[in-house]
Design an enzyme around this catalytic site. Structure first.
Site, PDB file in Angstrom:
ATOM      1  N   LYS A  88      -1.930  -1.030   7.784  1.00  0.00           N
ATOM      2  CA  LYS A  88      -1.558   0.385   7.659  1.00  0.00           C
ATOM      3  C   LYS A  88      -1.058   0.888   9.002  1.00  0.00           C
ATOM      4  O   LYS A  88      -1.474   0.380  10.047  1.00  0.00           O
ATOM      5  CB  LYS A  88      -2.774   1.220   7.237  1.00  0.00           C
ATOM      6  CG  LYS A  88      -2.427   2.551   6.633  1.00  0.00           C
ATOM      7  CD  LYS A  88      -1.980   2.358   5.202  1.00  0.00           C
ATOM      8  CE  LYS A  88      -1.872   3.592   4.405  1.00  0.00           C
ATOM      9  NZ  LYS A  88      -1.858   3.274   2.967  1.00  0.00           N
TER      10      LYS A  88
ATOM     11  N   SER B 275       6.421  -2.748  -4.253  1.00  0.00           N
ATOM     12  CA  SER B 275       6.866  -3.187  -2.923  1.00  0.00           C
ATOM     13  C   SER B 275       6.985  -4.706  -2.896  1.00  0.00           C
ATOM     14  O   SER B 275       7.901  -5.269  -2.289  1.00  0.00           O
ATOM     15  CB  SER B 275       5.854  -2.771  -1.850  1.00  0.00           C
ATOM     16  OG  SER B 275       6.090  -1.449  -1.444  1.00  0.00           O
TER      17      SER B 275
HETATM   18  N1  GLU Z   1       1.323   3.457   0.950  1.00  0.00           N
HETATM   19  C1  GLU Z   1       1.148   2.847  -0.322  1.00  0.00           C
HETATM   20  C2  GLU Z   1      -0.315   2.523  -0.533  1.00  0.00           C
HETATM   21  O1  GLU Z   1      -1.180   3.101   0.083  1.00  0.00           O
HETATM   22  C3  GLU Z   1       2.075   1.682  -0.561  1.00  0.00           C
HETATM   23  C4  GLU Z   1       1.938   0.521   0.387  1.00  0.00           C
HETATM   24  C5  GLU Z   1       3.036  -0.534   0.247  1.00  0.00           C
HETATM   25  O2  GLU Z   1       3.867  -0.451  -0.628  1.00  0.00           O
HETATM   26  O3  GLU Z   1       3.006  -1.437   1.075  1.00  0.00           O
HETATM   27  O4  GLU Z   1      -0.673   1.755  -1.382  1.00  0.00           O
END
Ligand code: GLU
Length: 474
Positions: free
Chosen positions: A111, A366
């Protein structure tokens, strides 16, 4: 607030994640050392850099955290928020690890966060995100096989395309450069369906639970989504798409909460009308026919069937948990319930659909985008025409054998071969359904008290198995 509630200890966000991990570990007879390795955070990169802002220099605080590298690349969004801090980013990266495992996505968890208000002008956003990306490149913290960012709170397609552009210009000749970030616009290598993916995944997950007769009977609810009274907190990308899919399936959106306040109408809102109002007025308040609620968090306490927190963490905590009347809480956001709130609500019999399962649709799509980028071909490109011709030949034969004509309407349906968007939706629905049944299975088979602990147990089981096979690098 009761005296008992006041006495409850306050844990940090990451501590809450660790506590859930520990609760789930008790159901698994696993090697303590490997469990410790799964639980800890592998790498934290804290960055401070200067940005020229009008006539002053601002020092920006930012992070990229790789919680687990048991599978590569690491994967997780980047958020813009004034409350970003190290504990928060570590906790969110850990949730990514477990989320990916639950939905069988072969990635580790990471993250990123930049401590800034997402409402700053675009020109500063661009400066910030480009500088942040170059810092990640310097330390080898980004790349198709290393760590792949994506949108999160306060970021979207625009920021992802700036990341991509910076990455490409500093990595000339990298044939997989497009896969260094997901959530890009289609024109920059994005995949169709990514924008709505998290909200659609939340919708699929809620639909699965609402189709379970026994669970609905226990809550005194009818089976299905039709007529369910829903409250949504946060009308960003995730909240809006969740509301849209639920509304289209006959659920009644009775309250919507945003930063500036909330609106309530027991007859329900047409979500597109509310969005238009929001665009025009920069606020959801004063929507025709609705009651304004000044203190936005009060909207969470209105009686409803499904409450969907879709913004930031800790919105339901020991202070307000007792007053929550929803029968189901669907965690579209990451970590919206503190551990204290979770315990209070479980005692009350509230059915909580946990974040690490429910909002995994974003990272799932993704993954489809990343696959598209590393394979350098649009999903469905090779087989679409072949299928159309094959389908055409099948119904020609049917017409010949039966001596009857197939209607134009039916022909069009039969002829249709999946486009990229059909494949993405199908892959997402399949993922959310399969993981849901895996969750129910482990919950029942290990006799686990609730879905969150079952979800952690499922994630640990899967990660543990991959360590068993890989061994641990000496
Ligand atoms: N920010 C999104 C999550 O918390 C997507 C993360 C991603 O696609 O890598 O799951």
């Amino acid at each position: 607030m009761s005296i008992n509630q006041k006495k409850l200890p306050i844990y940090s966000f990451f501590k809450c994640v660790e506590k859930n991990f520990d609760k789930a570990s008790q159901f698994l007879d696993y090697d303590k050392g490997i469990l410790k390795q799964i639980k800890i955070c592998n790498a934290v990169y804290q960055i401070f850099f200067p940005i020229k802002w009008d006539n002053e220099i601002k020092v920006i605080e930012a992070y990229r955290v790789q919680h687990s590298q048991h599978k590569l690349p690491c994967k997780g969004g980047i958020r813009f928020s004034p409350t970003v801090n190290q504990d928060e980013v570590i906790a969110l990266a850990a949730l990514m690890t477990y989320k990916c495992a639950i939905v069988n996505i072969p990635f580790g968890g990471s993250k990123g966060g930049i401590k800034i208000d997402p409402r700053i002008p675009d020109e500063f956003k661009e400066k910030l995100i480009r500088r942040y990306t170059s810092e990640l490149i310097k330390k080898n913290f980004i790349g198709a096989g290393i760590d792949v960012p994506a949108p999160d709170y306060g970021t979207g397609e625009q920021e992802m395309s700036w990341i991509l552009d910076t990455f490409i210009s500093l990595n000339p000749g990298d044939i997989n450069a497009l896969a260094c970030v997901t959530g890009k616009p289609i024109s920059q290598g994005g995949v169709r369906g990514r924008k709505e993916a998290t909200g659609l995944g939340v919708f699929y997950g809620i639909r699965e639970i609402c189709n379970l007769k026994k669970e609905m009977n226990n809550l005194g609810l009818e089976v299905g989504l039709e007529g369910k009274r829903v409250i949504i907190q946060g009308l960003g990308n995730v909240g809006y798409h969740t509301a849209k899919f639920l509304y289209e399936s006959g659920a009644i959106i009775i309250a919507l909460a945003e930063r500036e306040g909330a609106i309530y109408n027991p007859k329900g809102f047409n979500i597109e009308e509310v969005m238009n109002h929001l665009k025009e007025n920069k606020s959801i308040l004063n929507f025709v026919g609705a009651k304004n609620i000044k203190n936005t968090l009060e909207a969470l306490e209105i009686e409803c069937d499904i409450l969907i927190p879709a913004a930031l963490e800790n919105v339901i905590n020991s202070e307000n948990a007792q007053r929550i009347k929803a029968k189901i809480i669907a965690e579209a956001a990451n970590g919206p319930l503190t551990i204290e709130a979770d315990e209070i609500l479980n005692k009350k019999g509230t059915l909580i659909i946990p974040d690490i399962y429910l909002n995994a649709g974003g990272v799932t799509v993704s993954y489809f985008e990343w696959l598209k980028n590393i394979s350098h071909v649009r999903h469905g490109r090779m087989e679409r025409r072949f299928n159309e011709i094959k389908n055409f030949k099948i119904f020609q034969s049917i017409e010949k054998i039966s001596g009857k004509k197939i209607s134009e309407y039916e022909k069009n349906i039969l002829l249709h071969s999946p486009d990229e968007i059909d494949l993405v939706y199908s892959g997402l629905e399949d993922t959310m359904r399969n993981s849901f049944y895996e969750l129910l299975y482990i919950k029942k088979y290990k006799n686990i008290e609730n879905l969150r602990i079952a979800a952690f147990a499922l994630a640990i089981q899967k990660i543990y198995n991959s360590y068993q096979i890989l061994g641990i690098f000496p």
